[in-house]
Design a protein around this motif. Structure first.
Motif, PDB file in Angstrom:
ATOM      1  N   PHE A   1       0.738  -1.347  -0.020  1.00 55.08           N
ATOM      2  CA  PHE A   1       0.124  -0.105   0.088  1.00 55.08           C
ATOM      3  C   PHE A   1       0.696   1.136  -0.189  1.00 55.08           C
ATOM      4  CE2 PHE A   1       0.595  -1.188   4.402  1.00 55.08           C
ATOM      5  CZ  PHE A   1       0.743   0.035   5.145  1.00 55.08           C
ATOM      6  N   LYS A   2       0.356   2.453  -0.365  1.00 54.49           N
ATOM      7  CA  LYS A   2       1.008   3.636  -0.298  1.00 54.49           C
ATOM      8  C   LYS A   2       1.945   3.573  -1.552  1.00 54.49           C
ATOM      9  CE  LYS A   2       0.093   4.956   4.337  1.00 54.49           C
ATOM     10  NZ  LYS A   2       0.849   5.386   5.696  1.00 54.49           N
ATOM     11  N   VAL A   3       1.831   2.800  -2.650  1.00 49.81           N
ATOM     12  CA  VAL A   3       2.808   2.358  -3.756  1.00 49.81           C
ATOM     13  C   VAL A   3       2.783   3.665  -4.557  1.00 49.81           C
ATOM     14  CG1 VAL A   3       2.718   0.226  -3.521  1.00 49.81           C
ATOM     15  CG2 VAL A   3       1.041   1.385  -5.185  1.00 49.81           C
ATOM     16  N   SER A   4       3.986   4.134  -5.115  1.00 46.32           N
ATOM     17  CA  SER A   4       3.968   5.094  -6.001  1.00 46.32           C
ATOM     18  C   SER A   4       5.518   4.784  -6.926  1.00 46.32           C
ATOM     19  CB  SER A   4       4.346   6.511  -5.286  1.00 46.32           C
ATOM     20  OG  SER A   4       4.544   7.469  -6.331  1.00 46.32           O
ATOM     21  N   GLN A   5       5.491   5.218  -8.081  1.00 44.43           N
ATOM     22  CA  GLN A   5       6.590   5.075  -8.772  1.00 44.43           C
ATOM     23  C   GLN A   5       7.669   6.086  -8.388  1.00 44.43           C
ATOM     24  OE1 GLN A   5       5.129   2.347 -12.553  1.00 44.43           O
ATOM     25  NE2 GLN A   5       5.946   4.535 -13.288  1.00 44.43           N
ATOM     26  N   ASN A   6       7.209   7.032  -7.817  1.00 45.09           N
ATOM     27  CA  ASN A   6       8.184   8.269  -7.313  1.00 45.09           C
ATOM     28  C   ASN A   6       8.785   7.719  -6.004  1.00 45.09           C
ATOM     29  OD1 ASN A   6       7.538  10.034  -9.359  1.00 45.09           O
ATOM     30  ND2 ASN A   6       5.524  10.540  -8.111  1.00 45.09           N
ATOM     31  N   LYS A   7       8.384   6.426  -5.389  1.00 44.43           N
ATOM     32  CA  LYS A   7       9.089   6.113  -4.125  1.00 44.43           C
ATOM     33  C   LYS A   7      10.061   5.027  -4.479  1.00 44.43           C
ATOM     34  CE  LYS A   7       5.326   6.718  -0.952  1.00 44.43           C
ATOM     35  NZ  LYS A   7       4.613   6.061   0.212  1.00 44.43           N
ATOM     36  N   ARG A   8      11.048   5.001  -3.782  1.00 47.26           N
ATOM     37  CA  ARG A   8      11.824   3.886  -3.962  1.00 47.26           C
ATOM     38  C   ARG A   8      11.616   2.554  -3.242  1.00 47.26           C
ATOM     39  NH1 ARG A   8      18.113   6.319  -2.549  1.00 47.26           N
ATOM     40  NH2 ARG A   8      17.868   8.093  -4.205  1.00 47.26           N
ATOM     41  N   ILE A   9      12.001   1.432  -3.720  1.00 49.38           N
ATOM     42  CA  ILE A   9      11.604   0.074  -3.367  1.00 49.38           C
ATOM     43  C   ILE A   9      11.498  -0.015  -1.656  1.00 49.38           C
ATOM     44  CG2 ILE A   9      11.822  -2.416  -3.297  1.00 49.38           C
ATOM     45  CD1 ILE A   9      13.055  -1.941  -6.261  1.00 49.38           C
ATOM     46  N   ASN A  10      12.511   0.617  -1.156  1.00 48.41           N
ATOM     47  CA  ASN A  10      12.767   0.539   0.132  1.00 48.41           C
ATOM     48  C   ASN A  10      11.654   1.394   1.002  1.00 48.41           C
ATOM     49  OD1 ASN A  10      14.240   2.701  -0.406  1.00 48.41           O
ATOM     50  ND2 ASN A  10      16.176   2.221   0.679  1.00 48.41           N
ATOM     51  N   GLU A  11      11.208   2.303   0.244  1.00 49.52           N
ATOM     52  CA  GLU A  11       9.871   3.115   0.955  1.00 49.52           C
ATOM     53  C   GLU A  11       8.578   2.650   0.738  1.00 49.52           C
ATOM     54  OE1 GLU A  11      12.250   7.409   0.168  1.00 49.52           O
ATOM     55  OE2 GLU A  11      11.181   6.548  -1.492  1.00 49.52           O
ATOM     56  N   ILE A  12       8.551   1.314   0.082  1.00 49.51           N
ATOM     57  CA  ILE A  12       7.142   0.752   0.054  1.00 49.51           C
ATOM     58  C   ILE A  12       6.813  -0.037   1.159  1.00 49.51           C
ATOM     59  CG2 ILE A  12       5.730  -0.634  -1.350  1.00 49.51           C
ATOM     60  CD1 ILE A  12       6.390   1.956  -2.915  1.00 49.51           C
ATOM     61  N   GLU A  13       5.514  -0.037   1.676  1.00 47.40           N
ATOM     62  CA  GLU A  13       5.095  -0.811   2.759  1.00 47.40           C
ATOM     63  C   GLU A  13       4.382  -1.962   2.446  1.00 47.40           C
ATOM     64  OE1 GLU A  13       3.737   1.494   6.064  1.00 47.40           O
ATOM     65  OE2 GLU A  13       4.110   3.322   5.116  1.00 47.40           O
ATOM     66  N   ILE A  14       4.494  -3.004   3.197  1.00 50.73           N
ATOM     67  CA  ILE A  14       3.547  -4.231   2.967  1.00 50.73           C
ATOM     68  C   ILE A  14       2.345  -4.447   3.570  1.00 50.73           C
ATOM     69  CG2 ILE A  14       3.555  -6.942   3.264  1.00 50.73           C
ATOM     70  CD1 ILE A  14       6.640  -6.721   2.646  1.00 50.73           C
ATOM     71  N   ASP A  15       1.309  -4.788   2.875  1.00 51.43           N
ATOM     72  CA  ASP A  15      -0.344  -4.728   3.812  1.00 51.43           C
ATOM     73  C   ASP A  15      -0.085  -6.256   4.212  1.00 51.43           C
ATOM     74  OD1 ASP A  15      -2.453  -5.111   4.537  1.00 51.43           O
ATOM     75  OD2 ASP A  15      -3.502  -4.629   2.585  1.00 51.43           O
ATOM     76  N   HIS A  16       0.135  -6.572   5.500  1.00 51.25           N
ATOM     77  CA  HIS A  16       0.127  -7.675   6.213  1.00 51.25           C
ATOM     78  C   HIS A  16      -1.496  -8.212   6.676  1.00 51.25           C
ATOM     79  CE1 HIS A  16       4.439  -8.770   6.133  1.00 51.25           C
ATOM     80  NE2 HIS A  16       4.552  -7.452   6.212  1.00 51.25           N
ATOM     81  N   ASP A  17      -2.131  -8.185   5.538  1.00 54.39           N
ATOM     82  CA  ASP A  17      -3.666  -8.426   6.000  1.00 54.39           C
ATOM     83  C   ASP A  17      -3.645 -10.115   6.162  1.00 54.39           C
ATOM     84  OD1 ASP A  17      -6.721  -7.943   5.761  1.00 54.39           O
ATOM     85  OD2 ASP A  17      -6.504  -9.688   4.584  1.00 54.39           O
ATOM     86  N   LEU A  18      -4.001 -10.604   7.327  1.00 51.40           N
ATOM     87  CA  LEU A  18      -3.814 -11.976   7.627  1.00 51.40           C
ATOM     88  C   LEU A  18      -4.966 -12.657   6.953  1.00 51.40           C
ATOM     89  CD1 LEU A  18      -3.751 -11.900  11.563  1.00 51.40           C
ATOM     90  CD2 LEU A  18      -2.036 -12.330   9.779  1.00 51.40           C
ATOM     91  N   VAL A  19      -6.073 -12.259   6.491  1.00 50.01           N
ATOM     92  CA  VAL A  19      -6.775 -13.229   5.649  1.00 50.01           C
ATOM     93  C   VAL A  19      -6.140 -13.251   4.213  1.00 50.01           C
ATOM     94  CG1 VAL A  19      -9.207 -12.899   4.376  1.00 50.01           C
ATOM     95  CG2 VAL A  19      -8.970 -12.199   6.792  1.00 50.01           C
ATOM     96  N   TYR A  20      -5.710 -11.957   3.630  1.00 49.51           N
ATOM     97  CA  TYR A  20      -5.223 -12.414   2.407  1.00 49.51           C
ATOM     98  C   TYR A  20      -3.978 -13.360   2.440  1.00 49.51           C
ATOM     99  CZ  TYR A  20      -2.922 -11.067  -1.813  1.00 49.51           C
ATOM    100  OH  TYR A  20      -2.445 -11.296  -3.371  1.00 49.51           O
ATOM    101  N   LYS A  21      -3.127 -13.185   3.485  1.00 44.48           N
ATOM    102  CA  LYS A  21      -1.966 -14.198   3.727  1.00 44.48           C
ATOM    103  C   LYS A  21      -2.365 -15.578   3.516  1.00 44.48           C
ATOM    104  CE  LYS A  21       1.690 -11.648   6.071  1.00 44.48           C
ATOM    105  NZ  LYS A  21       2.580 -11.732   7.344  1.00 44.48           N
ATOM    106  N   LYS A  22      -3.462 -15.895   4.399  1.00 43.30           N
ATOM    107  CA  LYS A  22      -4.192 -17.401   4.273  1.00 43.30           C
ATOM    108  C   LYS A  22      -4.529 -17.716   3.003  1.00 43.30           C
ATOM    109  CE  LYS A  22      -5.629 -17.312   9.129  1.00 43.30           C
ATOM    110  NZ  LYS A  22      -6.490 -17.221  10.289  1.00 43.30           N
ATOM    111  N   LYS A  23      -5.411 -16.931   2.385  1.00 42.95           N
ATOM    112  CA  LYS A  23      -5.779 -17.054   0.986  1.00 42.95           C
ATOM    113  C   LYS A  23      -4.700 -17.424   0.081  1.00 42.95           C
ATOM    114  CE  LYS A  23      -8.422 -15.071  -2.723  1.00 42.95           C
ATOM    115  NZ  LYS A  23      -9.433 -13.764  -3.248  1.00 42.95           N
ATOM    116  N   LEU A  24      -3.518 -16.570   0.223  1.00 40.42           N
ATOM    117  CA  LEU A  24      -2.595 -16.729  -0.840  1.00 40.42           C
ATOM    118  C   LEU A  24      -1.691 -18.095  -0.743  1.00 40.42           C
ATOM    119  CD1 LEU A  24      -0.276 -15.856  -2.663  1.00 40.42           C
ATOM    120  CD2 LEU A  24       0.969 -14.549  -0.672  1.00 40.42           C
ATOM    121  N   LEU A  25      -1.574 -18.291   0.725  1.00 39.33           N
ATOM    122  CA  LEU A  25      -1.034 -19.805   1.187  1.00 39.33           C
ATOM    123  C   LEU A  25      -1.928 -20.855   0.697  1.00 39.33           C
ATOM    124  CD1 LEU A  25       0.565 -19.178   4.597  1.00 39.33           C
ATOM    125  CD2 LEU A  25       1.611 -19.608   2.563  1.00 39.33           C
TER     126      LEU A  25
END
Length: 246
Positions: free
Chosen positions: A59-83
């Motif tokens: 989230f809060k993604v932008s091509q004006n940000k560096r990779i190390n400035e991007i944050e991860i959305d640690h939504d537990l429901v989504y993680k379970k769905k991905l796994l």
């Protein structure tokens, strides 16, 4: 000293790991701009015989940000769905138990920073595949932050007194072999040879999937042999003609 430098990706294809194994020091290029339509936080796995995308939520993604400035959305429901998606796709694969434990550990990590998360995943998979290359974050290096493109790569190579700079075939058009030679560095391009293995429920092998697919269907020993199955290109004029011919 052989050096490789590349952006971090989410469970990248086997060519990425070939590059890591081929060098002495691998720099995770995390202080360059994030690309929304790139492969930094997504990849393809095999689902019902076809390539299907999986992704890491950010989230809060932008091509004006560096990779190390991007944050991860640690939504537990989504993680379970991905796994669950990965588990259902590969539960009958011969190396499911071993590979899934690594994938599960990586996906369940709570690191909030995208670059650190991906760097951790790279280290975990390297440990599983017995790749002993030193992994370094570009953002942790003291360097001229005003440099861009090839100049930035050359400076990083210089920090390690690199004699060789190895890159994937896709990076050829970005660099001048002569400029590297002027700095006493040999530019080498690694091109993955055609690799195939037995996938379940497929009529025809589906190539270039995430390393997840490779790990599910092959032992670490078999993957180790694949990691050395590439061609080092040095006839750049011929490759350039091939790359631009369509």
């Amino acid at each position: 000293m052989k050096v490789g430098i590349m952006q971090p990706y989410f469970f990248p294809y086997i060519g990425y790991w070939q590059l890591i194994k081929a060098v002495d020091k691998y720099v995770v290029y995390d202080d360059v701009n994030y690309k929304k339509r790139g492969w930094i936080n997504k990849n393809n796995i095999l689902v019902n015989g076809e390539a299907k995308p999986v992704s890491l939520r950010t989230f809060k993604v932008s091509q004006n940000k560096r990779i190390n400035e991007i944050e991860i959305d640690h939504d537990l429901v989504y993680k379970k769905k991905l796994l669950k998606t990965i588990k259902e796709a590969y539960s009958k694969a011969p190396y499911f138990q071993e590979a899934y434990s690594v994938v599960e550990k990586i996906i369940n990590q709570n690191e909030p920073n995208l670059a650190a998360y991906l760097a951790n995943s790279i280290k975990e998979i390297c440990a599983y595949l017995n790749i002993r290359t030193e992994i370094i974050l570009s953002s942790e290096l003291t360097k001229n932050e005003h440099l861009r493109g090839q100049d930035k790569i050359l400076e990083i190579c210089g920090l390690f007194s690199a004699e060789e700079y190895l890159n994937a075939a896709g990076g050829l058009l970005l660099y001048s072999p002569l400029d590297f030679q002027t700095q006493g560095i040999e530019l080498k391009i690694i091109k993955t040879n055609p690799i195939s293995y037995q996938q379940k429920d497929v009529r025809e092998f589906v190539p270039n999937l995430s390393i997840i697919d490779v790990m599910m269907f092959n032992s670490p020993e078999e993957i180790d042999a694949m990691l050395d199955d590439y061609t080092v290109l040095n006839n750049f004029s011929n490759l350039l003609q091939t790359s631009t011919s369509g």
